[in-house]
Each structure stands twice: as structure tokens, then as C-alpha cells.
Write a protein that holds these residues in place. Sequence first.
Motif, short mmCIF file in Angstrom:
data_model
loop_
_atom_site.label_atom_id
_atom_site.label_comp_id
_atom_site.label_asym_id
_atom_site.label_seq_id
_atom_site.Cartn_x
_atom_site.Cartn_y
_atom_site.Cartn_z
N ASP A 95 -12.10 0.98 -4.28
CA ASP A 95 -12.51 2.00 -3.31
C ASP A 95 -13.46 3.04 -3.91
O ASP A 95 -14.33 3.56 -3.22
CB ASP A 95 -11.28 2.68 -2.71
N THR A 121 -5.85 3.53 7.28
CA THR A 121 -4.59 3.02 7.82
C THR A 121 -4.48 3.30 9.32
O THR A 121 -3.90 2.52 10.05
CB THR A 121 -3.38 3.65 7.09
N VAL A 178 -4.92 -2.68 3.40
CA VAL A 178 -5.64 -1.54 2.83
C VAL A 178 -5.56 -1.59 1.30
O VAL A 178 -6.51 -1.24 0.60
CB VAL A 178 -5.05 -0.22 3.38
N ALA A 179 -4.41 -2.09 0.81
CA ALA A 179 -4.24 -2.18 -0.65
C ALA A 179 -5.26 -3.13 -1.27
O ALA A 179 -5.62 -3.00 -2.43
CB ALA A 179 -2.83 -2.65 -0.97
N LEU A 183 -9.97 6.13 2.55
CA LEU A 183 -9.07 4.99 2.38
C LEU A 183 -7.74 5.26 3.08
O LEU A 183 -7.16 4.38 3.71
CB LEU A 183 -8.82 4.75 0.88
N GLY A 191 -11.67 9.57 -1.88
CA GLY A 191 -10.61 8.65 -1.47
C GLY A 191 -9.95 8.94 -0.13
O GLY A 191 -9.09 8.18 0.31
N ALA A 238 -8.16 -1.08 -2.19
CA ALA A 238 -7.91 0.19 -2.88
C ALA A 238 -8.48 0.19 -4.31
O ALA A 238 -9.02 1.19 -4.78
CB ALA A 238 -6.43 0.49 -2.90
N GLY A 248 -0.21 4.57 -0.29
CA GLY A 248 -1.00 5.81 -0.21
C GLY A 248 -0.22 6.84 0.60
O GLY A 248 0.85 6.56 1.13
N PHE A 278 0.85 -1.18 0.00
CA PHE A 278 0.00 0.00 0.00
C PHE A 278 0.88 1.23 0.00
O PHE A 278 1.69 1.44 0.89
CB PHE A 278 -0.91 0.02 1.23
#
Length: 409
Positions: A372, A352, A365-366, A348, A345, A369, A118, A116
Motif C-alpha cells: 500500500d 473496507t 484488503v489485506a 486503505l 495509509g 496492504a 486494520g 486484515f
Amino acid sequence: MAQKKGSSQKLLVWILVGFALGIVGGLILGKDNVIWVAWMGDVFIRLLKMLIVPLVFSSIVVGVASIGDPAKLGRVGLKTILYYLLTTAFAVTIGLILGNLMKVGAGMQIGEGLQFTGKEAPSLYQVFLNIFPKNPVAAMANGAMLQIIVFALFFGIAALMAGQKGKLVLDVMDSVAETMYKLTAIVMWWAPFGVFGLIAKVVGTKGLAILLPYTKVILGVYIGVILHALITYTGVLSLLARLNPWVFFKKAFEATFTAFVTRSSSATLPVTMRVAKEKLGVSESIASFVLPLGATINMDGTALYQGVAALFIAQVYGMHLTLSQQIMVVVTATLASIGTAGVPGAGLIMLTLVTQSIGLPIEGVALIAGIDVFLDMARTALNVTGDLTGATFVAKSEGELDENVYYAE
Ligand code: ASP
């Protein structure tokens, strides 16, 4: 009035037509060609964003000045924040219950080498400190909503305290606010094209087949969103505000749907404020305070989604969440949703924080994604509907709801 009603219903019909055509258009055009229509959606978002800063600032200044009494201001503030916190905590709980019952992550395979990448979620201390503006002009230039709200509150109170000398400022702000409401109505003429472009872009770039393996978690979020509206909002409206909730949902639809397609509470805010004032009969002073605050800190949909998502990730990794871990999710998801910006977004990224707090792998979380966008639509729609419920409830309890407008056909 009759003509106004006719034209606003026509607009809604055209928006729905834009939505349906957007799905078809996206499927036909596909990833490579969707760019030809995607601009319509991007223009719509830009036009909506164009409205936010002048609208929020001017209407809060006017609203605060028209409440006048600081004691009333404090009471309204407290009521609003309490309402927002309680409904959000309730939303996570619904998300967790559904996540448990539906086993949203069971049977899902973990992809190879998931990562992930982000942005990092801000710490809660940063979130708190960020409420206070150090430069109001910078806050406006950056669209830092909470800071704009805080400055506008101070500014409105000060203008009122300045008496005769402050009156000119208030008159000008009143005029700006009215102009911005008109401008919102003008921008909404573009909504059917905007909705078409936005939906075509999502469907065209993602395709619909991507959804299949995620059916359970998607259903979990969508069912949760509907249940929260049906249980919590209907309860608040009928039991506490003593209003017919169906009238509310029908009238709120324009804002709910704009939120669904734009995936942004902030971008939807001008529409939310117009609906509250013109369709639901919420007074200017309540709408202008409760709604911008709501678009910034009240995210029932986001919190609910985080509840479902936490269980999804845990189940995919075969981890069991204890009761105390789930209570931890209620607390962190409520706080994280307050810190979530009203932009696509954002939820998302804040997820975390929730996964970290209970020791779930961040790579989890990925896992969601990729889809999402579709969850963001549902949660944003609920976020905005929750803001409107809050404004209606607070207005009613303060004697600031015009029921003739609320029940007007
Ligand atoms: N997109 C949501 C909103 O604007 C925030 C989120 O991502 O949860 O309300």
C-alpha cells in the motif's frame, strides 16, 4: 524575484537528488540499518506538521475576512465542493475502467490464512458529525482539520462583523499567516534530506522485490493517476479556466512531489498553499479556503485507487462485479474518500467501507496492504494536485488569479 526563482528551482533539483540517493541508500542499508537515515524523513514530517494548525487557522480567518461578502463566500464554497465531488466521482470511474480493462487481479494467488487487522473505518454518520467542533482548542490540539476549518470560518466572519473591535484580531492573524508562510519556506530547506530519509526508509524496509507480483495493480493505479491528471485536470484548466495546463503542472510539481514522498495531504498542505499563492497566483482568500478543505475532503487519488482495488480484490477472488455494483463503488468510494484523513495509509482503511458495500471479503484488503505504501504515494500526489487544480480553477472563475504570477518564468 530572479534570485527567488533560481533558489526554488535549485531546491527542486536537490529534492530530486535526495529522492534518487534515497532509493540507492535504502537498497544498500536494508531493513536493519536504514534507521540511521530514516530519522531525516521523520523529522521532515514533524516539521511540516508543526506548520499546519497555525497556518490553516490564521490564513482561513484572514481569507474569510478578505472575501467579506457572505454571498461570495457561499458561492465559492458551493463551487469548490461541486468541483471536488465531480472530479472525485470521475476519478473512481477511471479507476474502474482501468481495473476492468487491465484485469488487475487476474492470475494472482490468494495467500493462506489472510487476515486484515486494520482499524475499523468510521461510519459515515460519525464522519458527518465530526465536522462540528465542540471544543476548538481540542480540535487544534488534535489537528482535527475539518473542525479547525469550521471554527476558523465562523471566527473570521464574527471578527468581520465585530467591525472596529474585531480589526485587531484580523491584523494579528494576518501577521501570523505571513510568518507561517515564511516558516514554510524555511522548513523546505530540509526537504532534500527529508525526502532522502523517507524514500530510504520505504525502500530499505520493504525492498523492491515485493512489488513484482503486484505489477498489474500498481500499474493500474499509476496509469490511472496520470490519466486523471492528463484528462480531468488538463480539461478543467484549459477548457474551463482557459489557462495553459503545462505551466500549472510544472509549478505544482513541488507540492505534487512533496505529497508523493510524505504520503500525506495534510503534511503537504503548507507547501501546497505556498505554491498556490507564490507560484500560481491564487489569491490568499481563495487559497486559504479551498486548499485546507481540499486536503481534508478532496481525494481523487484515493477514490481512483479504491476503484482499482475493488476490482483487484473481486478478480483475485474470482467474483464478477455487476454494473450496479460498480456504480455502488463510485458512490461509496466518493463518500469514503471524503471521510479519508489526509494521512499515510488512511485510504486503505477506508477501502473496507467500499468492499463491504458490495460484499467483497474484507480479507481482500489485506492482499494489498503489503504494498500500500507504493500506491499511497501515487494517490496522495494526485490528491494534492487535484486540490491545486481546484484552487486555480475557483480563483480564475472568481477573478482572483493573478495571471502575471501564473505565467511568470
Ligand atoms: N495518504 C492519502 C493522503 O494523505 C490518503 C490515503 O491514504 O488515501 O492524501
